[in-house]
Write a protein that holds these residues in place. Structure first.
Motif, PDB file in Angstrom:
ATOM      1  N   ASN A  56      -4.563  -5.729   8.380  1.00 34.42           N
ATOM      2  CA  ASN A  56      -5.444  -5.154   7.360  1.00 34.42           C
ATOM      3  C   ASN A  56      -6.866  -5.146   7.864  1.00 34.42           C
ATOM      4  OD1 ASN A  56      -3.752  -4.366   5.202  1.00 34.42           O
ATOM      5  ND2 ASN A  56      -3.373  -6.527   4.758  1.00 34.42           N
ATOM      6  N   ILE A  69      -8.344   2.380  13.772  1.00 35.02           N
ATOM      7  CA  ILE A  69      -7.020   2.993  13.885  1.00 35.02           C
ATOM      8  C   ILE A  69      -6.028   1.972  14.417  1.00 35.02           C
ATOM      9  CG2 ILE A  69      -5.695   4.799  15.027  1.00 35.02           C
ATOM     10  CD1 ILE A  69      -8.767   5.899  15.577  1.00 35.02           C
ATOM     11  N   ALA A 121      -5.879   9.965  17.741  1.00 35.13           N
ATOM     12  CA  ALA A 121      -6.658   9.477  16.606  1.00 35.13           C
ATOM     13  C   ALA A 121      -8.075   9.093  17.034  1.00 35.13           C
ATOM     14  CB  ALA A 121      -5.953   8.282  15.958  1.00 35.13           C
ATOM     15  N   ILE A 122      -8.196   8.520  18.230  1.00 34.75           N
ATOM     16  CA  ILE A 122      -9.530   8.178  18.739  1.00 34.75           C
ATOM     17  C   ILE A 122     -10.358   9.454  18.917  1.00 34.75           C
ATOM     18  CG2 ILE A 122     -10.804   7.296  20.729  1.00 34.75           C
ATOM     19  CD1 ILE A 122      -8.403   5.402  21.212  1.00 34.75           C
ATOM     20  N   ASP A 171     -11.891   2.522   9.175  1.00 33.52           N
ATOM     21  CA  ASP A 171     -12.287   3.309  10.345  1.00 33.52           C
ATOM     22  C   ASP A 171     -11.634   2.786  11.631  1.00 33.52           C
ATOM     23  OD1 ASP A 171     -13.837   0.971  10.298  1.00 33.52           O
ATOM     24  OD2 ASP A 171     -15.418   1.911  11.478  1.00 33.52           O
ATOM     25  N   LEU A 219      -2.265   7.274  19.412  1.00 34.41           N
ATOM     26  CA  LEU A 219      -3.474   6.466  19.257  1.00 34.41           C
ATOM     27  C   LEU A 219      -4.654   7.202  19.872  1.00 34.41           C
ATOM     28  CD1 LEU A 219      -4.608   3.759  18.286  1.00 34.41           C
ATOM     29  CD2 LEU A 219      -3.965   2.755  20.470  1.00 34.41           C
ATOM     30  N   MET A 265      -8.717   0.099  28.381  1.00 31.91           N
ATOM     31  CA  MET A 265      -8.049  -0.773  27.428  1.00 31.91           C
ATOM     32  C   MET A 265      -7.864  -2.177  27.989  1.00 31.91           C
ATOM     33  SD  MET A 265      -4.244   1.017  27.371  1.00 31.91           S
ATOM     34  CE  MET A 265      -3.266  -0.281  26.645  1.00 31.91           C
ATOM     35  N   LYS A 287     -12.245   0.131  17.812  1.00 34.42           N
ATOM     36  CA  LYS A 287     -11.826   1.042  16.738  1.00 34.42           C
ATOM     37  C   LYS A 287     -10.370   1.476  16.867  1.00 34.42           C
ATOM     38  CE  LYS A 287     -15.857   1.806  14.569  1.00 34.42           C
ATOM     39  NZ  LYS A 287     -16.187   0.381  14.325  1.00 34.42           N
ATOM     40  N   ALA A 288      -9.682   0.985  17.906  1.00 40.57           N
ATOM     41  CA  ALA A 288      -8.297   1.415  18.127  1.00 40.57           C
ATOM     42  C   ALA A 288      -7.442   0.259  18.617  1.00 40.57           C
ATOM     43  CB  ALA A 288      -8.254   2.549  19.150  1.00 40.57           C
ATOM     44  N   ILE A 289      -6.400  -0.040  17.864  1.00 49.49           N
ATOM     45  CA  ILE A 289      -5.525  -1.165  18.196  1.00 49.49           C
ATOM     46  C   ILE A 289      -4.087  -0.684  18.321  1.00 49.49           C
ATOM     47  CG2 ILE A 289      -4.554  -3.316  17.291  1.00 49.49           C
ATOM     48  CD1 ILE A 289      -7.272  -4.009  16.234  1.00 49.49           C
ATOM     49  N   TRP A 290      -3.463  -1.123  19.414  1.00 52.55           N
ATOM     50  CA  TRP A 290      -2.044  -0.826  19.636  1.00 52.55           C
ATOM     51  C   TRP A 290      -1.294  -2.120  19.358  1.00 52.55           C
ATOM     52  CZ3 TRP A 290       0.521   0.598  24.979  1.00 52.55           C
ATOM     53  CH2 TRP A 290       1.667   1.388  24.726  1.00 52.55           C
ATOM     54  N   GLN A 310     -11.363  10.794  15.394  1.00 53.64           N
ATOM     55  CA  GLN A 310     -11.788   9.937  14.290  1.00 53.64           C
ATOM     56  C   GLN A 310     -13.179  10.281  13.762  1.00 53.64           C
ATOM     57  OE1 GLN A 310     -12.853   6.095  17.100  1.00 53.64           O
ATOM     58  NE2 GLN A 310     -11.708   5.775  15.232  1.00 53.64           N
ATOM     59  N   SER A 320       3.644   6.826  21.593  1.00 56.28           N
ATOM     60  CA  SER A 320       2.881   6.001  20.656  1.00 56.28           C
ATOM     61  C   SER A 320       1.425   5.883  21.096  1.00 56.28           C
ATOM     62  CB  SER A 320       3.535   4.615  20.576  1.00 56.28           C
ATOM     63  OG  SER A 320       2.766   3.739  19.802  1.00 56.28           O
ATOM     64  N   LEU A 321       1.236   5.644  22.389  1.00 50.77           N
ATOM     65  CA  LEU A 321      -0.118   5.487  22.923  1.00 50.77           C
ATOM     66  C   LEU A 321      -0.900   6.799  22.827  1.00 50.77           C
ATOM     67  CD1 LEU A 321      -2.103   3.568  24.216  1.00 50.77           C
ATOM     68  CD2 LEU A 321      -0.996   3.946  26.430  1.00 50.77           C
ATOM     69  N   GLU A 368     -12.064   0.674  24.811  1.00 49.94           N
ATOM     70  CA  GLU A 368     -11.807   1.454  23.600  1.00 49.94           C
ATOM     71  C   GLU A 368     -10.583   0.974  22.837  1.00 49.94           C
ATOM     72  OE1 GLU A 368     -12.635   6.103  23.435  1.00 49.94           O
ATOM     73  OE2 GLU A 368     -11.568   5.520  25.259  1.00 49.94           O
ATOM     74  N   ILE A 369      -9.559   0.559  23.610  1.00 53.85           N
ATOM     75  CA  ILE A 369      -8.253   0.239  23.016  1.00 53.85           C
ATOM     76  C   ILE A 369      -7.868  -1.193  23.336  1.00 53.85           C
ATOM     77  CG2 ILE A 369      -5.777   0.785  23.069  1.00 53.85           C
ATOM     78  CD1 ILE A 369      -6.574   3.641  23.971  1.00 53.85           C
ATOM     79  N   GLU A 413      -2.072   1.698  15.663  1.00 56.20           N
ATOM     80  CA  GLU A 413      -0.774   2.314  15.966  1.00 56.20           C
ATOM     81  C   GLU A 413       0.206   1.166  16.192  1.00 56.20           C
ATOM     82  OE1 GLU A 413       0.369   5.545  16.229  1.00 56.20           O
ATOM     83  OE2 GLU A 413       2.287   4.984  17.145  1.00 56.20           O
ATOM     84  N   ASN A 414       1.229   1.133  15.332  1.00 54.38           N
ATOM     85  CA  ASN A 414       2.178   0.025  15.399  1.00 54.38           C
ATOM     86  C   ASN A 414       3.388   0.357  16.260  1.00 54.38           C
ATOM     87  OD1 ASN A 414       0.962  -1.943  13.550  1.00 54.38           O
ATOM     88  ND2 ASN A 414       1.329  -0.390  11.970  1.00 54.38           N
ATOM     89  N   LYS A 456       0.800  -1.219   0.000  1.00 56.17           N
ATOM     90  CA  LYS A 456       0.000   0.000   0.000  1.00 56.17           C
ATOM     91  C   LYS A 456       0.840   1.280   0.000  1.00 56.17           C
ATOM     92  CE  LYS A 456      -3.917  -2.475   1.750  1.00 56.17           C
ATOM     93  NZ  LYS A 456      -4.622  -2.994   2.924  1.00 56.17           N
ATOM     94  N   HIS A 493      -9.281   6.325  29.144  1.00 53.19           N
ATOM     95  CA  HIS A 493      -9.545   5.364  28.075  1.00 53.19           C
ATOM     96  C   HIS A 493      -9.380   3.956  28.645  1.00 53.19           C
ATOM     97  CE1 HIS A 493      -9.408   8.415  24.909  1.00 53.19           C
ATOM     98  NE2 HIS A 493      -8.358   8.930  25.506  1.00 53.19           N
TER      99      HIS A 493
END
Lengths: 214, 214
Positions: free
Chosen positions: B185, B191, A207-208, B189, A204, B89, B174-177, A211, A200-201, B150-151, B193-194, A45, B87
């Motif tokens: 993939n 998010i 972005a929440i 919508d 995130l 998590m 909607k939010a993944i760390w 969004q 990093s957190l 949320e996370i 964060e890697n 991508k 938040h």
DNA sequence: TAGATTGTTAATCGATTAACAATC
DNA sequence: TAGATTGTTAATCGATTAACAATC
């Protein structure tokens, strides 16, 4: 002026290289022989243009009409990244992150060899974490010299991280992998790669919070 | 078209915000009342222009002839980053990294509340890590719904991370760390964060291999 | 008021994308 | 040879820095 390739490679390009390496590694595992910039761009991508521009910073690795030989390109990028030869490292701070690094076998697969884990706590000295011996922090400087250590990972609170950074730089270390939430101010020939998990957190969390606005 | 602020903030600006927040937090701790973009730029080793440009994406927080009120700016950036409210998590994967996250008190200070740690291993279920209960992974989807999560932090091997990502997205997350060395993939919508530690280490290794060339 | 420093526009610089001639 | 795809130049886009009028 003696060498022809004196152009500085930009940081954004370097930042993308390990990702190329990861995708190519998966293709190698799946016995894929060749890939075009177009095919790779669809997988990753990104634009095919960007892939070709990035790679051409380091040389012409492809062949017109054919694309890129996967294994060849994988090895080339590995060499550029310096993962074609081993790097001795130590980890300072035997908390969870320090132990996680010792346990994470992917690093040793890439040639990053953890020679020791250091901690101030006398209770952990003498033990082992995933086959890595734990030493008392006093001996760090000597250990670095005796064991040809290149990289020091700092998994300590910020004040301690600053102190240890100075000690290991004094002992000749030129590369620090810093997990403490602080910017280490060191001589400019010392490379610092930061892993700031809190930042990093927070990205995130940004972005929440934003969004909904698409 | 209903709101005036429709301009999209660029990713490079967002990436810098947590660092501003960190420096301002330290100034607040040291009871510094005001700071100019020039002073802050010297501390942070960026240009004063960049600081003013960055901040003005979100509004005029300063005052001509005075500079910025530290506490006010700190709170404003905190609000922008979404750390002004809690938040919930969960962490999936009770290996060292998962446990490190549970132990790291800085996150809870910033309002990130870890409600549970999930793992497939029946041996760890029922235990506690730094006051966080460990559950069997089967109950993730229900737990997310019941606890207003949320996370989700994924500290798992890559195949498992992909599987769990799909499950939690299905459950409304909607939010993944993501700590797994893989690109998830997911619907756009969601998010992601890697935190790719291997890539960070390879950038360090690149810099070592190329530091001789200035 | 005079001095300081912002907010903001304009200029520069760098990164990305598009296009295509070179060539396998 | 014809088709495909690179390597590379040119065009566009975006980010950074410089400059300064506005204003506290």
């Amino acid at each position: 002026m003696e060498e022809k390739e004196e152009k500085k490679i930009s940081a954004v390009v370097i930042r993308r290289l390990p990702r190329y390496y990861r995708y190519l590694g998966e293709l190698v595992e799946n016995d894929v022989q060749r890939i075009s910039s177009k095919e790779l761009s669809e997988k990753m991508k990104v634009t095919a243009s960007q892939i070709r521009q990035d790679l051409n910073n380091f040389g012409g690795f492809g062949q017109q009409g054919y694309g890129y030989n996967v294994k060849y390109l994988y090895d080339k990028i590995g060499k550029i990244l310096g993962v074609d030869e081993p790097h001795n490292m130590i980890v300072v701070g035997a908390g969870n992150i320090g132990r996680a690094i010792c346990n994470y076998s992917d690093f040793s697969k890439r040639g990053f060899v953890i020679k020791g884990l250091f901690d101030n706590n006398p209770e952990v000295a003498g033990k082992e974490v995933a086959g890595v011996k734990v030493y008392n922090s006093e001996g760090i400087a000597q250990f670095i010299k005796d064991n040809n250590i290149e990289i020091v990972a700092l998994t300590l609170p910020k004040v301690a991280a600053k102190e240890v950074a100075n000690i290991v730089v004094e002992a000749g270390i030129k590369a620090i992998w810093n997990f403490a939430p602080v910017d280490l101010n060191l001589p400019k020939d010392v490379i610092v790669e930061n892993v700031h998990l809190s930042e990093s957190l927070m990205r995130l969390s940004y972005a929440i919070a934003n969004q909904e606005k698409h």
